[in-house]
Design an enzyme around this catalytic site. Structure first.
Site, PDB file in Angstrom:
ATOM      1  N   ARG A  25       0.851  -1.188   0.000  1.00 61.12           N
ATOM      2  CA  ARG A  25       0.000   0.000   0.000  1.00 61.12           C
ATOM      3  C   ARG A  25       0.887   1.237   0.000  1.00 61.12           C
ATOM      4  O   ARG A  25       1.964   1.256   0.621  1.00 61.12           O
ATOM      5  CB  ARG A  25      -0.886   0.036   1.246  1.00 61.12           C
ATOM      6  CG  ARG A  25      -2.062  -0.917   1.197  1.00 61.12           C
ATOM      7  CD  ARG A  25      -3.107  -0.485   0.165  1.00 61.12           C
ATOM      8  NE  ARG A  25      -4.253  -1.391   0.131  1.00 61.12           N
ATOM      9  CZ  ARG A  25      -4.379  -2.422  -0.693  1.00 61.12           C
ATOM     10  NH1 ARG A  25      -3.440  -2.703  -1.579  1.00 61.12           N
ATOM     11  NH2 ARG A  25      -5.470  -3.178  -0.663  1.00 61.12           N
ATOM     12  N   HIS A  27      -0.778   0.316  -9.742  1.00 62.66           N
ATOM     13  CA  HIS A  27      -1.525  -0.615  -8.883  1.00 62.66           C
ATOM     14  C   HIS A  27      -2.108  -1.765  -9.720  1.00 62.66           C
ATOM     15  O   HIS A  27      -3.330  -2.005  -9.731  1.00 62.66           O
ATOM     16  CB  HIS A  27      -2.633   0.115  -8.117  1.00 62.66           C
ATOM     17  CG  HIS A  27      -3.095  -0.625  -6.890  1.00 62.66           C
ATOM     18  ND1 HIS A  27      -3.484  -0.006  -5.733  1.00 62.66           N
ATOM     19  CD2 HIS A  27      -3.233  -1.959  -6.633  1.00 62.66           C
ATOM     20  CE1 HIS A  27      -3.851  -0.906  -4.832  1.00 62.66           C
ATOM     21  NE2 HIS A  27      -3.705  -2.123  -5.370  1.00 62.66           N
TER      22      HIS A  27
HETATM   23  P1  NDP Z   1      -1.713 -11.574   4.998  1.00 63.55           P
HETATM   24  O1  NDP Z   1      -2.619 -11.060   6.052  1.00 63.55           O
HETATM   25  O2  NDP Z   1      -1.849 -12.990   4.578  1.00 63.55           O
HETATM   26  O3  NDP Z   1      -0.198 -11.390   5.483  1.00 63.55           O
HETATM   27  C1  NDP Z   1       0.222 -10.263   6.182  1.00 63.55           C
HETATM   28  C2  NDP Z   1       1.620 -10.497   6.719  1.00 63.55           C
HETATM   29  O4  NDP Z   1       2.093  -9.289   7.327  1.00 63.55           O
HETATM   30  C3  NDP Z   1       1.670 -11.586   7.802  1.00 63.55           C
HETATM   31  O5  NDP Z   1       2.842 -12.335   7.671  1.00 63.55           O
HETATM   32  C4  NDP Z   1       1.717 -10.770   9.087  1.00 63.55           C
HETATM   33  O6  NDP Z   1       2.370 -11.431  10.173  1.00 63.55           O
HETATM   34  C5  NDP Z   1       2.538  -9.582   8.646  1.00 63.55           C
HETATM   35  N1  NDP Z   1       2.314  -8.430   9.518  1.00 63.55           N
HETATM   36  C6  NDP Z   1       1.190  -7.716   9.716  1.00 63.55           C
HETATM   37  N2  NDP Z   1       1.375  -6.730  10.613  1.00 63.55           N
HETATM   38  C7  NDP Z   1       2.668  -6.840  11.011  1.00 63.55           C
HETATM   39  C8  NDP Z   1       3.460  -6.124  11.926  1.00 63.55           C
HETATM   40  N3  NDP Z   1       2.971  -5.092  12.645  1.00 63.55           N
HETATM   41  N4  NDP Z   1       4.752  -6.516  12.091  1.00 63.55           N
HETATM   42  C9  NDP Z   1       5.246  -7.554  11.397  1.00 63.55           C
HETATM   43  N5  NDP Z   1       4.544  -8.282  10.499  1.00 63.55           N
HETATM   44  C10 NDP Z   1       3.267  -7.923  10.313  1.00 63.55           C
HETATM   45  O7  NDP Z   1      -1.840 -10.590   3.760  1.00 63.55           O
HETATM   46  P2  NDP Z   1      -1.647 -10.919   2.198  1.00 63.55           P
HETATM   47  O8  NDP Z   1      -0.341 -11.591   2.030  1.00 63.55           O
HETATM   48  O9  NDP Z   1      -2.855 -11.590   1.663  1.00 63.55           O
HETATM   49  O10 NDP Z   1      -1.628  -9.447   1.574  1.00 63.55           O
HETATM   50  C11 NDP Z   1      -0.636  -8.508   1.934  1.00 63.55           C
HETATM   51  C12 NDP Z   1      -0.952  -7.134   1.358  1.00 63.55           C
HETATM   52  O11 NDP Z   1      -0.661  -7.097  -0.036  1.00 63.55           O
HETATM   53  C13 NDP Z   1      -2.415  -6.689   1.419  1.00 63.55           C
HETATM   54  O12 NDP Z   1      -2.766  -6.217   2.699  1.00 63.55           O
HETATM   55  C14 NDP Z   1      -2.459  -5.581   0.378  1.00 63.55           C
HETATM   56  O13 NDP Z   1      -2.137  -4.358   1.010  1.00 63.55           O
HETATM   57  C15 NDP Z   1      -1.342  -5.957  -0.598  1.00 63.55           C
HETATM   58  N6  NDP Z   1      -1.876  -6.300  -1.928  1.00 63.55           N
HETATM   59  C16 NDP Z   1      -1.548  -5.499  -2.994  1.00 63.55           C
HETATM   60  C17 NDP Z   1      -1.995  -5.793  -4.269  1.00 63.55           C
HETATM   61  C18 NDP Z   1      -1.565  -5.007  -5.456  1.00 63.55           C
HETATM   62  O14 NDP Z   1      -2.110  -5.170  -6.552  1.00 63.55           O
HETATM   63  N7  NDP Z   1      -0.568  -4.148  -5.344  1.00 63.55           N
HETATM   64  C19 NDP Z   1      -2.885  -6.955  -4.509  1.00 63.55           C
HETATM   65  C20 NDP Z   1      -3.104  -7.763  -3.333  1.00 63.55           C
HETATM   66  C21 NDP Z   1      -2.630  -7.427  -2.094  1.00 63.55           C
HETATM   67  P3  NDP Z   1       1.780 -12.801  10.807  1.00 63.55           P
HETATM   68  O15 NDP Z   1       1.929 -13.838   9.725  1.00 63.55           O
HETATM   69  O16 NDP Z   1       2.673 -13.055  11.948  1.00 63.55           O
HETATM   70  O17 NDP Z   1       0.354 -12.517  11.145  1.00 63.55           O
HETATM   71  C1  OXD Z   2      -5.780  -5.914  -3.018  1.00 65.91           C
HETATM   72  C2  OXD Z   2      -5.396  -4.986  -4.073  1.00 65.91           C
HETATM   73  O1  OXD Z   2      -5.619  -5.597  -1.836  1.00 65.91           O
HETATM   74  O2  OXD Z   2      -5.780  -5.203  -5.240  1.00 65.91           O
HETATM   75  O3  OXD Z   2      -6.233  -7.024  -3.356  1.00 65.91           O
HETATM   76  O4  OXD Z   2      -4.676  -4.021  -3.812  1.00 65.91           O
END
Ligand code: NDP
Ligand code: OXD
Length: 315
Positions: A230, A278
């Site tokens: 993000r 994006h």
């Molecule tokens: P998940 O919820 O599966 O994974 C999030 C990860 O971040 C987990 O490993 C979590 O740790 C870690 N995390 C969260 N908060 C913290 C913190 N404070 N300190 C350390 N680690 C932290 O999310 P996804 O993998 O499904 O998606 C990740 C992001 O990708 C989405 O939120 C979105 O913003 C972005 N995205 C962007 C897209 C694009 O087109 N550019 C498309 C899709 C997604 P733990 O495993 O320990 O809980």
């Molecule tokens: C998502 C994105 O969060 O498209 O899936 O950014």
């Protein structure tokens, strides 16, 4: 589906057709209304589907039962201070989405690692230059901030290209060939070993502006940054300063604090920054519609919902 339910599609009206057609096909009994296109009584709405719904909208629906996110990231919902937190929010988790995201990470890691932008420059100048210092993949350390659904797949695919992998998360992970760093106490050590840093964190109060001057200073000299999570994770001015000072070698950015990225942004024309709009992953509306229809069926059958957001963690 038994009793007829109503789903509110909370997306820009011009996009609504992407989802109304597959929703109608998959669930002919579901009544679908599009916010700002159709007249509806808020009391009749049972379910909602959207990405960044207007603040206050979901809190104004007294009989809402479940909210489905069109995205993996749910920061667009949680930014609404009136989001009704007693209503479960289901985020979008999908193999195809993770695969496209992992592909983007592999592609931009390789473009940087293989110095492709430099060769693009040589081609522009019709220069045949072979004397380029080799970069050894096994010595190149890639670090992924956020090793969840998407980060894990990206880490595994980069590991399979022989990069030296690590991931940072809140909780410790056990992924073959991926060193795990967990929590704030291990962040500095993780950053210090990351020649290429990829951000795949959810945007929460804890992670906002995590890509800042202090973080960049902890990366090795010449490190490269890829932000695909993000725009709110990145302090754009800090990135430009770290690149211009010669500490960072460059960055690839898919997400921005303001989207669309304003024409006036210096990021567009920075010679060491690659900008994409994006598009790291573009999910198939049919898959998204199926996710919501399956979730509604589970809810109606009294089965537990999958991929429900934990409001205390913020993701
Ligand atoms: P998940 O919820 O599966 O994974 C999030 C990860 O971040 C987990 O490993 C979590 O740790 C870690 N995390 C969260 N908060 C913290 C913190 N404070 N300190 C350390 N680690 C932290 O999310 P996804 O993998 O499904 O998606 C990740 C992001 O990708 C989405 O939120 C979105 O913003 C972005 N995205 C962007 C897209 C694009 O087109 N550019 C498309 C899709 C997604 P733990 O495993 O320990 O809980
Ligand atoms: C998502 C994105 O969060 O498209 O899936 O950014």
């Amino acid at each position: 589906m038994t009793a007829r339910s109503t789903l509110l599609l909370a997306v820009p009206v011009s996009w609504a057709g992407l989802w109304t057609a597959p929703l109608a096909e998959l669930a002919p009994d579901l009544n679908i209304v599009v916010h700002e296109r159709d007249k509806y009584d808020p009391k009749t709405i049972d379910y909602a589907l959207g990405f960044r719904p207007e603040p206050g909208l979901l809190g104004s629906l007294p009989n809402l039962k479940v909210v489905f996110s069109l995205g993996a990231g749910v920061d667009g919902f949680l930014a609404d201070s009136n989001y009704p937190k007693q209503i479960p929010l289901v985020r979008f988790v999908d193999h195809q989405l993770s695969r496209e995201m992992a592909q983007y990470c592999v592609m931009h890691t390789l473009i940087h690692h293989r110095q492709q932008r430099m060769f693009d420059g040589f081609q522009q100048e019709r220069k045949w230059r072979q004397s380029v210092p080799p970069r050894h993949t096994e010595d190149t350390r890639v670090g992924i901030l956020g090793i969840g659904e998407i980060g894990t797949m990206a880490a595994e695919r980069l590991r399979d290209h022989d990069f030296k992998m690590a991931g940072w998360s809140r909780t410790r992970k056990q992924i073959a060939g991926v060193e795990s760093f967990a929590g704030h106490d291990e962040l500095a050590k993780f950053l210090g070993r990351s020649d290429i840093l990829i951000c795949l964190l959810p945007l929460t109060p804890d992670t906002r502006h995590i890509l800042n001057a202090k973080t960049f200073a902890q990366l090795p000299k010449n490190a490269f940054v890829i932000n695909v999570a993000r725009g709110g994770h990145l302090k754009e001015q800090d990135l430009i300063a770290a690149i211009d000072s010669g500490h960072l070698s460059g960055a690839t950015l898919d997400v921005f604090e303001t989207e669309p990225l304003p024409e006036s942004s210096p990021l567009w024309s920075h010679p060491r920054i690659t900008v994409t709009p994006h598009v790291a992953a573009i999910s198939d509306p049919r898959v998204m519609a199926k996710n919501a229809v399956d979730g509604i069926a589970r809810h109606k059958a009294g089965k537990p919902l999958e991929n429900v957001v934990d409001f205390t963690r913020g993701y």
